[in-house]
Structure formats: structure tokens, C-alpha cells
Motif scaffolding. Structure first.
Motif, mmCIF file in Angstrom:
data_model
loop_
_atom_site.group_PDB
_atom_site.id
_atom_site.type_symbol
_atom_site.label_atom_id
_atom_site.label_comp_id
_atom_site.label_asym_id
_atom_site.label_seq_id
_atom_site.Cartn_x
_atom_site.Cartn_y
_atom_site.Cartn_z
ATOM 1 N N ALA A 271 -27.537 41.267 56.922
ATOM 2 C CA ALA A 271 -26.730 40.609 55.887
ATOM 3 C C ALA A 271 -27.591 39.985 54.794
ATOM 4 O O ALA A 271 -27.037 39.415 53.840
ATOM 5 N N GLY A 272 -28.902 40.068 54.933
ATOM 6 C CA GLY A 272 -29.792 39.503 53.925
ATOM 7 C C GLY A 272 -29.894 37.999 53.972
ATOM 8 O O GLY A 272 -30.287 37.362 52.981
ATOM 9 N N ARG B 235 -23.184 26.218 45.008
ATOM 10 C CA ARG B 235 -24.009 27.417 44.784
ATOM 11 C C ARG B 235 -23.983 28.331 46.014
ATOM 12 O O ARG B 235 -25.006 28.790 46.528
ATOM 13 N N VAL B 236 -22.781 28.585 46.486
ATOM 14 C CA VAL B 236 -22.574 29.430 47.666
ATOM 15 C C VAL B 236 -23.075 30.847 47.388
ATOM 16 O O VAL B 236 -22.861 31.394 46.302
ATOM 17 N N THR B 237 -23.732 31.440 48.391
ATOM 18 C CA THR B 237 -24.257 32.809 48.241
ATOM 19 C C THR B 237 -23.452 33.845 49.016
ATOM 20 O O THR B 237 -23.469 35.029 48.677
ATOM 21 N N CYS B 238 -22.753 33.429 50.086
ATOM 22 C CA CYS B 238 -22.051 34.393 50.931
ATOM 23 C C CYS B 238 -20.773 33.780 51.495
ATOM 24 O O CYS B 238 -20.768 32.610 51.889
ATOM 25 N N ILE B 239 -19.702 34.603 51.528
ATOM 26 C CA ILE B 239 -18.438 34.184 52.140
ATOM 27 C C ILE B 239 -18.007 35.236 53.152
ATOM 28 O O ILE B 239 -17.754 36.381 52.782
ATOM 29 N N LEU C 280 -9.050 32.266 39.845
ATOM 30 C CA LEU C 280 -10.397 32.746 40.142
ATOM 31 C C LEU C 280 -11.279 32.801 38.897
ATOM 32 O O LEU C 280 -12.492 32.556 38.958
ATOM 33 N N ASP C 281 -10.679 33.086 37.755
ATOM 34 C CA ASP C 281 -11.449 33.251 36.519
ATOM 35 C C ASP C 281 -11.981 31.935 35.964
ATOM 36 O O ASP C 281 -12.803 31.941 35.036
ATOM 37 N N ARG C 282 -11.539 30.816 36.506
ATOM 38 C CA ARG C 282 -11.973 29.516 35.984
ATOM 39 C C ARG C 282 -13.333 29.072 36.513
ATOM 40 O O ARG C 282 -13.906 28.104 36.005
ATOM 41 N N PHE C 283 -13.856 29.772 37.514
ATOM 42 C CA PHE C 283 -15.030 29.268 38.218
ATOM 43 C C PHE C 283 -16.263 30.137 37.996
ATOM 44 O O PHE C 283 -16.165 31.356 37.796
ATOM 45 N N ASP C 284 -17.405 29.486 38.051
ATOM 46 C CA ASP C 284 -18.701 30.160 37.943
ATOM 47 C C ASP C 284 -19.090 30.679 39.329
ATOM 48 O O ASP C 284 -19.365 29.903 40.236
ATOM 49 N N THR C 285 -19.103 31.983 39.481
ATOM 50 C CA THR C 285 -19.407 32.583 40.788
ATOM 51 C C THR C 285 -20.746 33.312 40.788
ATOM 52 O O THR C 285 -21.012 34.136 41.658
ATOM 53 N N ARG C 286 -21.610 32.998 39.822
ATOM 54 C CA ARG C 286 -22.862 33.748 39.700
ATOM 55 C C ARG C 286 -23.810 33.554 40.878
ATOM 56 O O ARG C 286 -24.668 34.401 41.122
ATOM 57 N N SER C 287 -23.667 32.474 41.630
ATOM 58 C CA SER C 287 -24.530 32.279 42.803
ATOM 59 C C SER C 287 -24.161 33.227 43.939
ATOM 60 O O SER C 287 -24.980 33.493 44.828
ATOM 61 N N LEU C 288 -22.926 33.736 43.915
ATOM 62 C CA LEU C 288 -22.400 34.554 45.015
ATOM 63 C C LEU C 288 -23.051 35.943 44.989
ATOM 64 O O LEU C 288 -22.956 36.673 44.004
ATOM 65 N N THR C 289 -23.719 36.282 46.083
ATOM 66 C CA THR C 289 -24.359 37.594 46.184
ATOM 67 C C THR C 289 -23.655 38.529 47.154
ATOM 68 O O THR C 289 -23.858 39.745 47.091
ATOM 69 N N LEU C 290 -22.811 37.972 48.051
ATOM 70 C CA LEU C 290 -22.215 38.803 49.094
ATOM 71 C C LEU C 290 -20.880 38.217 49.557
ATOM 72 O O LEU C 290 -20.779 37.018 49.803
ATOM 73 N N LEU D 55 -26.703 46.554 52.850
ATOM 74 C CA LEU D 55 -26.634 46.103 51.465
ATOM 75 C C LEU D 55 -27.105 47.169 50.483
ATOM 76 O O LEU D 55 -26.685 47.177 49.325
ATOM 77 N N ASN D 56 -27.960 48.083 50.953
ATOM 78 C CA ASN D 56 -28.464 49.139 50.084
ATOM 79 C C ASN D 56 -27.805 50.494 50.347
ATOM 80 O O ASN D 56 -28.307 51.530 49.910
ATOM 81 N N ASP D 57 -26.686 50.499 51.068
ATOM 82 C CA ASP D 57 -25.951 51.746 51.304
ATOM 83 C C ASP D 57 -25.410 52.298 49.987
ATOM 84 O O ASP D 57 -25.218 51.552 49.004
#
Length: 333
Positions: free
Chosen positions: A4-5, A58-62, A78-88, A128-130
Motif C-alpha cells: 500500500a506504500g 493532510r491525510v494521505t490514505c483512506i 467534496l469540491d470545497r476541500f483541498d485534497t492534494r495530500s491524498l495519494t490513495l 500501486l504501479n499496476d
């Protein structure tokens, strides 16, 4: 956790019940702790609560589940929030359709990971690289090289890659038996110690594509209807927020397909409109739902799974009531 990285920078947002195996260790909280990361616990699962935490912490995974994903994707908040920290974003408990996986990636700008397995052992994850074909359609591959998997037919014979059958598994963290339960073990395990997952799958190499539970196939007079296939087509209809297909009893065919749907706000949908739409998608006529029930929401388990048994009970009760009404009052002699 490596698949899961997860690492020291991981910030895992816990939305589902903490004691559930998927949230706890698939890879979940234990994986994040082992990797040196930390966790944030959400008090609720609505989009505003979840994604305000993503932005502020600054959550990275849910680790998510199908009903959560569906609600988030249909919530303009959903569009109101900054989700750039989320990677997965991960999904477990029940298979997420390819269309929703793709929408999730594009809407949140992060990678998607399907989590598939059982509390008795086997854990599969997409990598993650599939390539897109695996990420959007498959149920992943075992996390451990020592996990043994094979697909067998109804007589227990192993089938070739690409053929449908039941997934069975044996490995270092899959149980060898239930305590003091010989009768259950005789049903749950093969003679050579493989655990029966109860899932119908197709295997290609180490990757599997789940087709649903053995009991979730609808048997319409001998024709098997794959609920995932029909649900994926139904989800393309613009009026539908979420869907579920279940078997309803029938005196002639044994079972027929009943579609349950939750509508988007302000939308309407008739049975005839749904049938016409599905035929336009190229569905075989015998796979068409033969009844549509619109409900305000689906019954779900604590882990976020749609309770199909409850939906079957609802339609069975309605059919029984309709038969009773059509029979009319009894007349005396």
C-alpha cells in the motif's frame, strides 16, 4: 503495508468501524503503525466531515467501502476541500465497479487500490504501479509470495486460467481450521487443506477477478446472471445514485432479478426506462431486471457492505403481500 506504500509520512483516515479486519489490518491501522505512520479517526462518514479532515490533517490514505465512495462522489461538498495530500483511496468489503474506480481517481486526483480477502486469511491488493486494466477491474494479487491460490469447479477440480470457479487458498496466515468444529471444517476446506473462499472468480496468473459470492449469482431457469455485470451497467444511468441486484423467488424460473435503486436528488426512473437503457447498453435480455424497487437508502453493515439478504427479504415480503391481495378474501361454503 509495503504493498500500500505506507511509510513514516502516512496519515491514515479511519472512517469505518475500527475493529473490522479490513480497517484493522488489511493493511489498516496495524500496517500504518508498523510503517511508522499515524492515524486520524473520523466521527462520521459524510463528505464534509471526511474531507475537512483530509484538508486539515493532510491525510494521505483512506480505507473506504462502496457506500462511502458512492456518497462522496455524488456530494457537491467534496469540491470545497483541498485534497492534494491524498495519494490513495482503498476499497474493501465489496467490489467497487470499474466506472466508480475511475471516477474516484479522477475526482480526487489520487491512486485507487482494491482490497480483497477474508478474515480467515488471504489478502489481495492491486499494486500501486499496476496498469489501468488491473487497477480498474481486478481484485488484486496475494500480498505474500507464499500464498497459494487456485480456482476449482463444482467437483473440486482445478480449472485453467481464465475459467470461472471458486477460489481456494492455503498459506502462512490463512487458518488451517476452525477450533473444535469438524463438521464446519469438512465443508470449509478441501481434502488437501485449501480454504474455500466462497467467491466465484477468474484467475490470470496471480491476479483474480471476483465475480461475486456463490450465492449471489441469480439462477433464472438455469441461466446464471452475474450481478456485478448488471449493476455496472445500471450505474451508468444518470438517475441512479447507487444500485443493487438481488434474486427474487419465482414459481416458474426459480429466481428472477430484482433491481433496487437509490436515485440522485430530483431524479425519477421507471422500470420501462431502466429496461430500455440497459438494452441500449447491449445487455442480454435474460439478464434484464424484471422488477425495479426505488428506496431512499440501502441497508448496510457496520463495515459498509450492502445487506443483500435484507433486500431479498424485503422483496420476498412484498411478493407475498401482493399474492395475498390478488387471492382476495376467502368465501364461505
Amino acid at each position: 503495508a509495503r504493498v500500500a506504500g505506507f511509510g513514516p509520512d502516512t496519515v491514515l483516515l479511519m472512517v469505518l468501524p475500527l475493529a473490522h479486519n479490513y480497517n484493522l489490518g488489511s493493511p489498516g491501522m496495524l500496517g500504518a503503525i508498523a510503517a511508522g505512520g499515524h492515524m486520524v479517526i473520523a466521527p462520521r462518514g459524510d463528505a464534509s466531515t471526511v474531507f475537512s479532515l483530509v484538508e486539515n490533517e493532510r491525510v494521505t490514505c483512506i480505507p473506504a467501502a462502496v457506500p462511502l465512495v458512492v456518497n462522496w462522489l455524488n456530494d457537491p461538498a467534496l469540491d470545497r476541500f483541498d485534497t492534494r495530500s491524498l495519494t490513495l483511496v482503498q476499497n474493501g468489503g465489496a467490489r467497487l465497479s470499474p466506472e466508480l474506480r475511475d471516477r474516484l481517481r479522477k475526482r480526487l486526483g489520487c491512486q485507487y487500490q482494491e482490497v480483497y480477502g477474508t478474515a480467515e486469511g488471504l489478502l489481495n491488493l492491486t499494486r500501486l504501479n499496476d496498469d489501468d486494466e488491473k487497477i480498474l477491474t481486478s481484485s488484486g494479487a496475494p500480498i505474500c509470495d507464499d500464498d497459494e491460490i487456485k480456482v476449482v469447479d463444482e467437483d473440486g477440480r482445478e480449472v485453467a486460467d481464465g475459467e470461472r470457479g471458486e477460489l481456494v487458498t492455503r498459506g502462512p496466515y490463512t487458518i488451517a481450521g476452525y477450533y473444535n468444529a469438524p463438521a464446519i471444517n469438512a465443508r470449509a476446506f478441501t481434502a488437501d487443506g485449501f480454504y474455500r473462499m466462497g467467491d466465484i472468480v477468474v484467475k490470470r496468473g496471480r491476479y483474480v477477478w471476483a465475480d461475486g459470492r456463490k450465492g449471489d449469482l441469480i439462477n433464472r431457469g438455469g441461466e446464471k446472471i452475474n450481478i456485478d455485470e448488471v449493476e455496472n451497467l445500471m450505474l451508468k444511468h444518470p438517475a441512479l445514485h447507487s444500485v443493487a441486484l438481488v434474486a427474487m423467488p419465482d414459481p416458474v424460473y426459480g429466481e428472477r432479478a430484482c433491481a433496487f435503486g437509490v436515485l440522485r436528488a430530483g431524479a425519477t426512473l421507471t422500470f420501462e426506462e431502466l429496461s430500455r437503457f440497459l438494452l441500449e447498453q447491449g445487455i442480454a435480455k435474460f439478464k434484464l431486471p424484471e422488477r425495479l424497487e426505488i428506496v431512499p437508502e440501502f441497508p448496510v453493515s457496520g463495515a459498509g457492505k450492502i445487506l443483500r439478504r435484507t433486500l431479498r427479504e424485503i422483496i420476498e415480503a412484498k411478493l407475498a403481500a401482493e399474492r395475498s391481495q390478488s387471492a382476495g378474501p376467502r368465501r364461505g361454503p
